[in-house]
Design a protein around this motif. Structure first.
Motif, short mmCIF file in Angstrom:
data_model
loop_
_atom_site.label_atom_id
_atom_site.label_comp_id
_atom_site.label_asym_id
_atom_site.label_seq_id
_atom_site.Cartn_x
_atom_site.Cartn_y
_atom_site.Cartn_z
N TYR A 76 -37.24 -2.00 31.51
CA TYR A 76 -37.76 -2.97 30.26
C TYR A 76 -36.73 -3.59 29.48
O TYR A 76 -37.27 -4.57 28.52
CB TYR A 76 -38.33 -1.22 29.27
CG TYR A 76 -40.25 -1.46 29.32
CD1 TYR A 76 -40.65 -2.17 28.31
CD2 TYR A 76 -40.52 -0.91 30.13
CE1 TYR A 76 -42.23 -2.28 28.66
CE2 TYR A 76 -41.58 -1.20 30.19
CZ TYR A 76 -42.77 -1.18 29.39
OH TYR A 76 -43.92 -1.70 28.93
N ARG B 187 -34.84 -5.71 31.04
CA ARG B 187 -34.00 -6.19 32.30
C ARG B 187 -33.57 -8.09 32.16
O ARG B 187 -32.83 -8.31 32.05
CB ARG B 187 -35.21 -6.74 33.14
CG ARG B 187 -36.75 -7.72 32.62
CD ARG B 187 -38.14 -7.70 33.29
NE ARG B 187 -38.89 -8.90 32.55
CZ ARG B 187 -39.77 -7.93 32.01
NH1 ARG B 187 -39.64 -6.68 31.41
NH2 ARG B 187 -40.71 -9.07 31.81
N SER C 62 -40.64 -9.00 36.92
CA SER C 62 -41.13 -8.10 36.00
C SER C 62 -40.82 -6.61 37.13
O SER C 62 -41.37 -6.91 38.31
CB SER C 62 -42.24 -8.19 35.97
OG SER C 62 -42.86 -8.89 36.95
N GLU C 63 -41.32 -5.39 36.37
CA GLU C 63 -41.28 -4.52 37.44
C GLU C 63 -42.48 -4.39 38.60
O GLU C 63 -42.40 -3.58 39.11
CB GLU C 63 -41.68 -2.73 36.60
CG GLU C 63 -42.01 -3.01 35.55
CD GLU C 63 -41.45 -3.48 34.65
OE1 GLU C 63 -40.62 -4.88 34.59
OE2 GLU C 63 -41.62 -2.74 32.88
N ILE C 64 -43.27 -4.86 37.65
CA ILE C 64 -44.70 -5.06 38.33
C ILE C 64 -44.62 -5.87 40.11
O ILE C 64 -44.51 -5.32 41.18
CB ILE C 64 -46.24 -5.94 37.80
CG1 ILE C 64 -45.90 -5.38 36.23
CG2 ILE C 64 -47.09 -5.86 39.13
CD1 ILE C 64 -46.51 -5.81 35.88
N SER C 65 -44.22 -7.20 40.60
CA SER C 65 -43.32 -7.32 41.55
C SER C 65 -42.04 -6.50 42.21
O SER C 65 -42.90 -6.53 43.53
CB SER C 65 -42.88 -8.72 40.65
OG SER C 65 -43.50 -9.85 40.89
N ASP D 93 -45.80 3.61 31.36
CA ASP D 93 -46.88 2.57 32.00
C ASP D 93 -47.42 2.56 33.61
O ASP D 93 -46.88 3.43 33.93
CB ASP D 93 -46.40 1.02 32.14
CG ASP D 93 -46.31 0.15 30.63
OD1 ASP D 93 -47.97 0.22 30.02
OD2 ASP D 93 -45.55 -0.74 30.74
N PHE E 275 -52.69 -7.42 39.80
CA PHE E 275 -52.65 -5.95 38.72
C PHE E 275 -53.08 -5.66 37.65
O PHE E 275 -53.89 -6.75 37.59
CB PHE E 275 -50.60 -6.38 38.57
CG PHE E 275 -49.99 -7.13 37.56
CD1 PHE E 275 -50.97 -8.34 37.45
CD2 PHE E 275 -50.98 -6.49 35.84
CE1 PHE E 275 -50.24 -9.42 36.62
CE2 PHE E 275 -50.18 -7.31 35.40
CZ PHE E 275 -50.00 -8.51 35.40
N MET F 69 -52.90 -3.21 34.52
CA MET F 69 -51.60 -1.75 33.60
C MET F 69 -52.86 -1.20 33.11
O MET F 69 -53.69 -1.60 33.14
CB MET F 69 -51.07 -2.64 33.04
CG MET F 69 -49.57 -3.48 34.03
SD MET F 69 -48.69 -4.05 33.24
CE MET F 69 -47.25 -2.50 32.70
N ASN F 70 -52.20 0.40 32.61
CA ASN F 70 -53.03 1.18 31.83
C ASN F 70 -53.30 1.11 30.08
O ASN F 70 -52.53 -0.83 29.73
CB ASN F 70 -52.09 2.54 31.76
CG ASN F 70 -51.22 2.12 31.37
OD1 ASN F 70 -50.30 1.17 31.26
ND2 ASN F 70 -50.56 2.59 30.66
N ASP F 71 -54.10 1.30 29.57
CA ASP F 71 -54.67 0.28 28.51
C ASP F 71 -53.38 0.90 27.53
O ASP F 71 -52.62 1.76 28.09
CB ASP F 71 -56.11 1.06 27.93
CG ASP F 71 -56.73 0.23 28.41
OD1 ASP F 71 -57.10 -0.98 28.37
OD2 ASP F 71 -57.91 0.91 28.17
N LYS F 72 -53.60 0.61 26.10
CA LYS F 72 -52.73 0.72 25.16
C LYS F 72 -52.89 2.54 24.67
O LYS F 72 -52.70 2.59 23.80
CB LYS F 72 -52.26 0.42 23.97
CG LYS F 72 -50.84 -0.01 23.34
CD LYS F 72 -50.76 -1.06 22.56
CE LYS F 72 -49.31 -0.67 21.51
NZ LYS F 72 -49.71 -1.58 19.78
N ARG G 84 -60.31 -1.15 39.07
CA ARG G 84 -60.24 -2.53 38.74
C ARG G 84 -59.79 -3.69 39.79
O ARG G 84 -60.70 -4.73 39.70
CB ARG G 84 -60.10 -2.29 37.81
CG ARG G 84 -60.92 -2.24 36.51
CD ARG G 84 -59.90 -2.77 34.37
NE ARG G 84 -60.84 -1.87 34.18
CZ ARG G 84 -61.07 -2.23 32.59
NH1 ARG G 84 -59.88 -2.77 32.06
NH2 ARG G 84 -61.28 -1.47 32.02
#
Lengths: 269, 392
Positions: free
Chosen positions: A65, A67, A78-81, A104, A119, A121-124, A203
């Motif tokens: 967050y 970064r 990004s933390e996803i990559s 997340d 990828f 990610m979760n909903d809010k 998904r």
């Protein structure tokens, strides 16, 4: 050469030093209110432990967050990559990474190089994240890290219907009042979280091998429930699951440094 | 260079003016319109034809200006939340909040449509708490494929015209309608030029700028806007194109009238080069037949046959094909779908459309967001990761 990765999340911060072949050192701390402070403390710690200084770092990539505001990082990813990259380096057969973090949760599909292909990610909503478990642990007056062991001791999962963090806590209190055991409730809670995460996995599409990263990966109750719900084994990682993001960042630092050097060379020619 | 040119240079250029037009009560065109005795009516969705409002011309003082209801800049929804639960769409809540705050006190009335249930139900609180001088509701059919449904829609539009007539004693003449149609068709033509200027390898303007121009268009008399836009297009053509972007994207999903969201997306290096939004491309595509003997019917036809909103029961295949066509036309690297939390129609549509596109190898991202995009970090992480997916 030393490549550094630093990952500041919502609940913990990690730093990894990578020498081009193996992990030299890593460190994890509980986050401070300020991401820059967290990044500096965790990096100071890992450098001190390995007898190195900031000058020894060839290239540093930050993720998580905070970064974009880490002055000692040359680049941010990004933390996803990063989770995808780190997981495939640690376990090359992995193609799907489930990262359950503090706020997340993400499912990342990767190729054989650890490059992200898709990828989700979760909903809010905090259901399906570490926050959900934290809330339940608080109701039990336990530390969140003890919840996994408790769940493993459960034999008959309590039926938790609500996926909402706040209302699930309410359900839990009612169940305690009705005499349900903590163990079975913890088992039920793990199942709820696993089902929530499984809908994210579906998904993107489940491609094996599949692994779990992030802090929640240490919760063996959740890992058991995930394997059960998805009906596939979970690939164990040979590294601490919590440092995978920072590891990925260090790997990106290494790749980016090599690419930049290559570009320089091409320009010189 | 003579002194005269130097003097005119001090004024903002047409482009600059469109990019920075103040909203609502500070909008000089709305203030002028009111000062000249005109009336201003807000409408909520692109199934409300602006032309039927704009065409009302009695004496000069009673001209009608349609503006699209928006809530860009709304900071909280605490008053609206009293009536509309926080588990409802934040666009409906934000627009109502602006109404309750008095930000729309210059409005003479509103024209709603049964576009989506959440906006439709906010009508009741506008009525009971703001008591606008004029309120109307267009019931929009949920299928577009039969003549009976079209006749229903046409009748609804005529009902609004009658209601205007009963209230203010004014009706739009055939001549005024045809004149309005010509102005609006010119508006659409010019806005399509703005889209065309974003197609090449070096787009002439960012998605944020394009949206700001569109936003100005929602809040100005179209006659004046057209003149400004013509001059702005001249300016834009002189500008160098944008080449330092990471990826070209198409933006689709829930209505976007606030540039803040596009700014977040473009802050990651993405360039929004086209869209499939009801506040964007869908709003301007499709001309109304000019010189018709029955101009209201011609207007209704355009609005009823344009690319549909997912609130319709039919048209999913057509909407998928539409996004594919636009994606190809603008040579995009990926499509960003977004939906406002609790927007059922776009949430489900996002999933269906993104699956169809991924099947054809077009990368997609789906974002859940609030109308006021305050969770910048969450959105940035997702868009940045999408950029990383597109160019490794």
């Amino acid at each position: 050469m030393i490549f550094a990765g630093v990952d500041v999340g919502s609940m913990s911060a990690e730093a990894v030093l990578f020498d081009g072949e193996k992990i030299r050192a890593h460190s994890t701390i509980v986050v401070k209110p300020n991401p820059l402070q967290s990044a500096t403390i965790v990096m100071d710690t890992v450098l001190e432990e390995s007898g190195l200084t900031y000058d020894d770092i060839t290239y540093c990539v930050s993720t998580g967050y905070g970064r974009e505001r880490i002055p000692f990082a040359q680049h941010d990813v990004s933390e996803i990559s990063c989770h995808g990259k780190g997981a495939v380096w640690a376990a090359p057969t992995v193609r799907t990474v489930i990262d359950i973090g503090g706020q997340d949760s993400k499912v990342i599909r990767v190729d054989e190089n650890g490059d992200m292909q898709d990828f989700v990610m979760n909903d809010k909503c905090a259901a399906g994240t570490g926050r959900f478990l934290e809330g339940i642990a608080r109701t039990f007056h336990l530390h969140v890290s003890d919840l996994g062991q408790l769940a493993l001791e459960g034999t008959d999962p309590a039926p938790i219907n609500s996926l909402c963090t706040v209302f699930a806590n309410f359900d839990v209190m009612c169940m305690l009042a009705e005499g349900q055991t903590k163990e079975n409730i913890a088992f039920g809670v793990s199942n709820v979280l696993a089902r929530r995460v499984f809908s994210l996995v579906s998904r993107v599409g489940l491609v094996q091998d599949i692994c779990v990263t992030g802090g929640v990966a240490k919760n063996q109750g959740v890992v058991r429930s995930l394997a059960h719900v998805m009906e596939v084994p979970i690939q164990k990682l040979p590294v601490d699951s919590q440092i995978v993001g920072a590891l990925g960042a260090a790997l990106f630092a290494c790749r980016r440094y090599e690419r930049l050097r290559m570009e320089e060379k091409n320009l010189a020619n | 260079m003579n002194t005269q040119t130097e003097q005119t240079d001090i004024r903002p250029s047409a482009l600059e003016e469109l990019l920075t037009l103040p909203l609502r009560g500070e909008n000089p065109y709305i203030l002028d319109w009111k000062a000249n005795g005109g009336k201003v009516f807000a409408y909520v969705c692109s199934y409300v034809p602006e032309e039927i409002i704009y065409a009302v011309k009695g004496v000069a003082k009673s001209r009608y200006l349609p503006v699209r209801l928006g809530a860009a800049g709304c900071n909280n929804t605490e008053d609206a939340d009293i009536d509309l639960s926080r588990c409802l769409c934040s666009f409906a809540r934000s627009t109502l909040q602006m109404g309750l705050d008095g930000a729309y006190s210059y409005l003479d009335g509103l024209v709603f449509s049964s576009s989506c249930e959440q906006m439709r139900r906010s009508f009741e609180f506008w009525r009971d708490k703001r008591h606008p001088d004029f309120l109307a509701m267009i019931s929009v059919p949920r299928t577009t494929d039969t003549n009976a449904h079209f006749e229903w829609y046409l009748e609804e539009i005529n009902n609004v015209r009658t209601k205007f007539g009963q209230k203010y004693g004014l009706l739009s003449s055939k001549a005024a309608l045809n004149e309005t149609i010509a102005i609006y068709n010119r508006f659409r033509e010019l806005m399509l030029t703005i889209y065309a200027l974003r197609l090449g390898d070096a787009p002439k303007l960012t998605g944020t700028q394009a949206l700001k121009i569109a936003q100005a268009g929602f809040n100005m008399p179209k006659e004046i806007f057209n003149t400004k836009l013509e001059a702005a297009i001249e300016e834009i053509m002189q500008r160098p194109g944008i080449t330092d972007y990471r990826a070209r994207v198409l933006l689709a999903g829930s209505p976007v009238d606030d540039p803040a969201l596009v700014e977040i997306i473009e802050g990651t290096g993405a360039l929004v080069v086209t869209d499939a939004l009801c506040t964007g491309r869908k709003f301007i595509e499709g001309m109304v037949d000019e010189g018709s003997d029955d101009p209201v019917r011609a207007i209704a036809k355009r609005y009823f046959s344009k690319e549909t909103c997912p609130r319709m029961m039919d048209g999913t295949d057509s909407r998928v094909a539409y996004v594919k066509r636009l994606a190809k036309e603008a040579n995009v690297d990926g499509v960003i779908f977004q939906y406002i939390t609790f927007c059922d129609n776009h949430n489900i549509e996002n999933i269906i459309e993104s699956r169809a596109l991924e099947k054809e190898g077009i990368p997609t991202l789906t974002l859940e967001r609030e109308y006021q995009p305050k969770d910048v970090g969450r959105l940035r992480t997702r868009v940045q990761a999408f950029m990383e997916r597109i160019n490794k």
